[in-house]
Design an enzyme around this catalytic site. Structure first.
Site, PDB file in Angstrom:
ATOM      1  N   HIS A   1     -15.326  -3.936   0.078  1.00  0.00           N
ATOM      2  CA  HIS A   1     -15.422  -3.350  -1.184  1.00  0.00           C
ATOM      3  C   HIS A   1     -16.857  -3.070  -1.735  1.00  0.00           C
ATOM      4  CE1 HIS A   1     -14.451  -2.950  -5.608  1.00  0.00           C
ATOM      5  NE2 HIS A   1     -13.460  -2.479  -5.211  1.00  0.00           N
TER       6      HIS A   1
ATOM      7  N   ARG B   1     -14.327   1.942   4.665  1.00  0.00           N
ATOM      8  CA  ARG B   1     -13.104   1.191   4.789  1.00  0.00           C
ATOM      9  C   ARG B   1     -11.638   2.322   4.973  1.00  0.00           C
ATOM     10  NH1 ARG B   1     -12.084  -1.125   0.336  1.00  0.00           N
ATOM     11  NH2 ARG B   1     -10.124  -0.100  -0.041  1.00  0.00           N
TER      12      ARG B   1
ATOM     13  N   TYR C   1     -12.328  -9.819  -1.808  1.00  0.00           N
ATOM     14  CA  TYR C   1     -12.845  -8.556  -1.728  1.00  0.00           C
ATOM     15  C   TYR C   1     -14.491  -9.081  -1.531  1.00  0.00           C
ATOM     16  CZ  TYR C   1      -9.075  -6.170  -4.070  1.00  0.00           C
ATOM     17  OH  TYR C   1      -8.013  -5.725  -4.451  1.00  0.00           O
TER      18      TYR C   1
ATOM     19  N   ARG D   1      -5.542   2.103 -13.258  1.00  0.00           N
ATOM     20  CA  ARG D   1      -4.262   1.886 -12.802  1.00  0.00           C
ATOM     21  C   ARG D   1      -3.419   0.722 -12.360  1.00  0.00           C
ATOM     22  NH1 ARG D   1      -2.193   6.801 -11.445  1.00  0.00           N
ATOM     23  NH2 ARG D   1      -4.319   7.468 -10.762  1.00  0.00           N
TER      24      ARG D   1
ATOM     25  N   HIS E   1     -15.707   3.422 -14.573  1.00  0.00           N
ATOM     26  CA  HIS E   1     -15.469   2.415 -13.643  1.00  0.00           C
ATOM     27  C   HIS E   1     -16.608   1.665 -13.360  1.00  0.00           C
ATOM     28  CE1 HIS E   1     -15.027   1.733  -9.053  1.00  0.00           C
ATOM     29  NE2 HIS E   1     -13.785   1.463  -9.706  1.00  0.00           N
TER      30      HIS E   1
ATOM     31  N   ARG F   1     -11.076  -4.206 -14.193  1.00  0.00           N
ATOM     32  CA  ARG F   1      -9.814  -4.929 -13.783  1.00  0.00           C
ATOM     33  C   ARG F   1     -10.152  -6.623 -13.971  1.00  0.00           C
ATOM     34  NH1 ARG F   1      -6.268  -1.809 -11.179  1.00  0.00           N
ATOM     35  NH2 ARG F   1      -7.186   0.254 -10.309  1.00  0.00           N
TER      36      ARG F   1
ATOM     37  N   ASN G   1       0.893  -1.350  -0.128  1.00  0.00           N
ATOM     38  CA  ASN G   1      -0.020   0.056   0.015  1.00  0.00           C
ATOM     39  C   ASN G   1       1.102   1.132   0.090  1.00  0.00           C
ATOM     40  OD1 ASN G   1      -2.356  -1.744   0.155  1.00  0.00           O
ATOM     41  ND2 ASN G   1      -2.949  -1.099   2.066  1.00  0.00           N
TER      42      ASN G   1
END
Length: 733
Positions: A591, A563, A467, A404, A434, A374, A46
């Protein structure tokens, strides 16, 4: 009344607070040892991304003449960097401390770290021979002096550097890259113990022998982190150039961006630190010395290798696999009877994949459309789309190439989709797509029928087991028609605003949710029951924060489950005193996004792909949906209620912005909402009565975590270094 600024928290500092909550799990005694090691690895990964993206972006802003400020705390980029750097140093010190404790705990379990400052004669001989036979042939040392320029140093790669002195040339520097092809963690048996060593430490111990013509005066290991915040240059958007080629060029550019952080291990000599800082133009404040591995992500391999031994199950979370649908369950048929909600990772994603395959072979299906952000490296979902195209279906894939760090993966998949005959487009120039949206269109008796899926998470089999996400599937005609309009508008570079049941950012997302908050405010002011529950990953949108404050002042209780980044401060008198914020950080990465307004018959509840970050509400195409199915709506509300009672994974925000662990009331058992979810769904994918639904919610407090780890997190075993097994094959096993 307090000033509005008093309720705001800077985004970057809030993100560091989140990573601090992750790091805290590396010291949590009730978390199994190897899982604590993984949390330390997650913290390091992270932090890498934080510097590459967030600090990289701030660094770019400091180079501009305009004095751009943060939209909630109004700090300049330079002020934010100044606030970030000491906080990072504090967290790194904690990480070093926790790592030392983990090393001690591992030694008690029979895994001993090699200390190269205390090698015995036989150990010295072994490692020296290993270095010369297995590592040295692949090392590429470089000299930096008047005749040899300073080399380009790659992002996140570890290097050995030595200050050299010779009679003829004076002072120079030798740099040795640690080849990324090396096994990062090396294992050998030493009696009853398993010893492990990090390959860079082996190199650092013996690398002086490389520079035999000079005297090594000082040496250390270091690592560079480079800015990775790239954007599409409008000048590159030539209509004669495939956007994939543009992104490929940008990925090459990313590798060469400015350095934003230097890490040193062990204590770096000042001469070497000054030399590297000058060459890389990194200020001293962003140079960090640490005793934990420079690339903390390698700790995943350490935990994986221990897991592959198969004899230390107690060091990991017990297995908790996603529930499979019962034999004969057919989602493609079931959804035509009633709306369906799938909850990952508690339920398997396989029924969704089988649904796509059924559609690919259904003669009534004329088209399948999907947004892809993704994807897994070996995506069964994309393969199902390819199969549909090969079966003659119209397959339309909106592939977001700007996801990304997944850009190359998306470029590769977009080529395969196009080669298979799919129609591929890349979305908007100015808006990142997205959305998580699938539309299957059939023609039955001359009429078009829709099957629509709207989700909170990516179409990714791997992350569906790690997730928590939601997938809503419906054959409601009005939702299908709105989804069809969304796809058509995206293909034509148009934004969507004319929808009623769906949320579609940026035109019809934030405004709808603000209206829902206004409805609750009006109810509270009329003395009627009112309440708001907001669950998402992050929030920094100032309009939404101000509306939350208005709701609080009107007497509306606002519960928020956030979160990560949270730029609103809870419990500020006169501003947010009715706002209660908690963060769930545990076994799974939370998520899902659920937005709930009111309760009972008055309740309206939404799921969506978008958070409450300004980038999501104003600069992305996000999709959500209001859940009108009463059973599913109640199921979602049950999820929220359960998480608001969590006393294992939850930390609650205090008025000063800090977080404290939540604990159960005396005499009450801990509630782990993540693990309780396995009891919330049956194999039949129907709601099961919640055994704790009627329990009074505990007051905020804290308790240790008791999380579980899915077996899939341990199935990828780390193979011991082949060279060490061969080299050490002298009888010891």
């Amino acid at each position: 009344m307090d000033k509005p600024e008093n309720i705001f928290i800077n985004r970057e500092l809030s993100w560091l607070d989140f990573d601090s909550r992750v790091l805290a799990l590396a010291k949590e005694k009730n978390v199994p040892l190897c899982e604590r090691i993984k949390f330390a690895a997650i913290f390091g990964s992270n932090m890498d991304e934080f510097f590459m993206v967030r600090v990289g972006s701030l660094y770019d802003q400091t180079l501009l003449k305009t004095n751009k400020t943060d939209n909630v705390t109004h700090m300049t980029a330079a002020e934010q960097i100044a606030a970030i750097t000491p906080r990072v140093a504090e967290l790194q010190t904690k990480c070093d401390k926790y790592f030392a404790h983990l090393v001690q705990a591992l030694e008690a379990q029979g895994y001993k770290k090699v200390d190269f400052t205390k090698l015995g004669k036989q150990q010295e001989h072994f490692w020296k021979e290993y270095f010369h036979r297995e590592l040295l042939p692949l090392l590429s040392p470089q000299i930096v002096d008047q005749r040899h320029p300073f080399p380009f140093l790659y992002n996140k790669q570890i290097y050995y550097i030595a200050q050299l002195h010779s009679k003829n040339d004076g002072v120079s520097y030798g740099i040795v890259p640690v080849n990324p092809q090396f096994e990062r963690v090396l294992f050998i048996r030493d009696g009853d113990a398993t010893c492990y060593a990090f390959v860079e430490e082996v190199i650092a111990h013996f690398a002086a022998s490389i520079f035999s013509a000079s005297t090594v005066q000082k040496q250390c290991l270091f690592r560079v982190t480079r800015n990775a915040d790239i954007t599409v240059d409008e000048g590159m958007m030539d209509h004669d150039i495939d956007f994939r080629d543009v992104m490929s060029e940008l990925l090459k550019k990313r590798r060469k961006l400015s350095a934003v952080r230097l890490q040193f291990w062990p204590d770096a000599p000042q001469d070497i630190a000054h030399f590297l800082r000058d060459k890389l133009d990194v200020p001293a404040a962003r140079c960090y010395t640490q005793t934990s591995p420079l690339d903390t992500g390698c700790l995943f391999k350490l935990a994986g290798r221990i897991g592959s031994d198969g004899s230390h199950a107690d060091l990991f979370y017990p297995a908790a696999k996603p529930m499979q649908a019962p034999a004969g369950y057919d989602l493609y048929t079931e959804v035509r009877k009633h709306d369906v909600l799938l909850a990952y990772p508690y339920q398997s994603i396989r029924p969704f994949i089988r649904m796509l395959l059924r559609a690919a072979n259904d003669p009534d299906v004329v088209s399948i459309k999907m947004t892809l952000y993704r994807m897994a490296a070996d995506s069964q979902i994309v393969n199902a789309l390819i199969a549909a195209a090969e079966n003659g279906k119209e397959v339309v894939a909106m592939v977001e190439l700007r996801a990304r760090f997944d850009e190359q993966n998306n470029i590769d998949w977009s080529k395969q989709l196009q080669d298979a005959g799919c129609t591929v487009f890349y979305g908007f120039d100015d808006y990142k797509v997205h959305s998580k949206l699938t539309l299957i269109t059939s023609r039955v008796n001359g009429k078009y029928r829709y099957l629509t899926q709207i989700g909170t998470g990516n179409y990714n089999e791997k992350t569906s087991e790690l997730y928590t996400d939601l997938s809503f599937i419906t054959t409601r005609q009005e939702i299908g028609e709105e989804a069809s309009a969304v796809f058509n508008n995206m293909a034509l570079q148009r934004l969507t605003g004319d929808v009623s049941t769906m949320l579609v950012a940026p035109l019809h997302f934030k405004s709808v949710l603000l209206e829902e908050m206004d409805r609750q405010i009006a109810r509270a002011m009329q003395g009627k029951p009112a309440g708001i529950i907001l669950k998402n990953n992050s929030i920094n949108d100032p309009q939404i924060i101000e509306k939350i404050s208005q709701a609080s002042c009107a007497g509306v209780r606002v519960d928020m489950i956030v979160r990560g980044i949270c730029c609103v401060r809870a419990g500020v008198p006169g501003r947010t005193e009715n706002v209660h914020i908690r963060s769930l950080v545990g076994r799974y990465l939370e998520h899902s996004r659920i937005y709930c307004f009111g309760s009972g018959e008055d309740m309206r509840i939404y799921i969506a792909s978008g958070d409450f970050l300004t980038r999501n509400t104003e600069r992305r195409v996000e999709v959500g949906v209001r859940i009108d199915d009463a059973k599913i709506a109640q199921k979602l509300r049950g999820i929220l209620d359960l998480q608001l009672r969590d006393t294992v994974n939850a930390r609650e925000m205090q008025p000063d912005g800090s977080y404290v662990k939540v604990k159960p009331l005396p005499g009450q058992p801990p509630v782990d909402s993540q693990m309780a979810m396995f009891g919330y769904f049956t194999n039949g994918f129907e709601m099961q009565p919640d055994p704790v639904r009627k329990t009074v919610r505990p007051a905020p407090g804290k308790t240790p975590a008791a999380r579980q780890q899915p077996a899939t997190r341990r199935t990828t075993s780390l193979r011991p270094a082949r060279s060490l097994l061969d080299f050490f094959g002298r009888g010891k096993k």
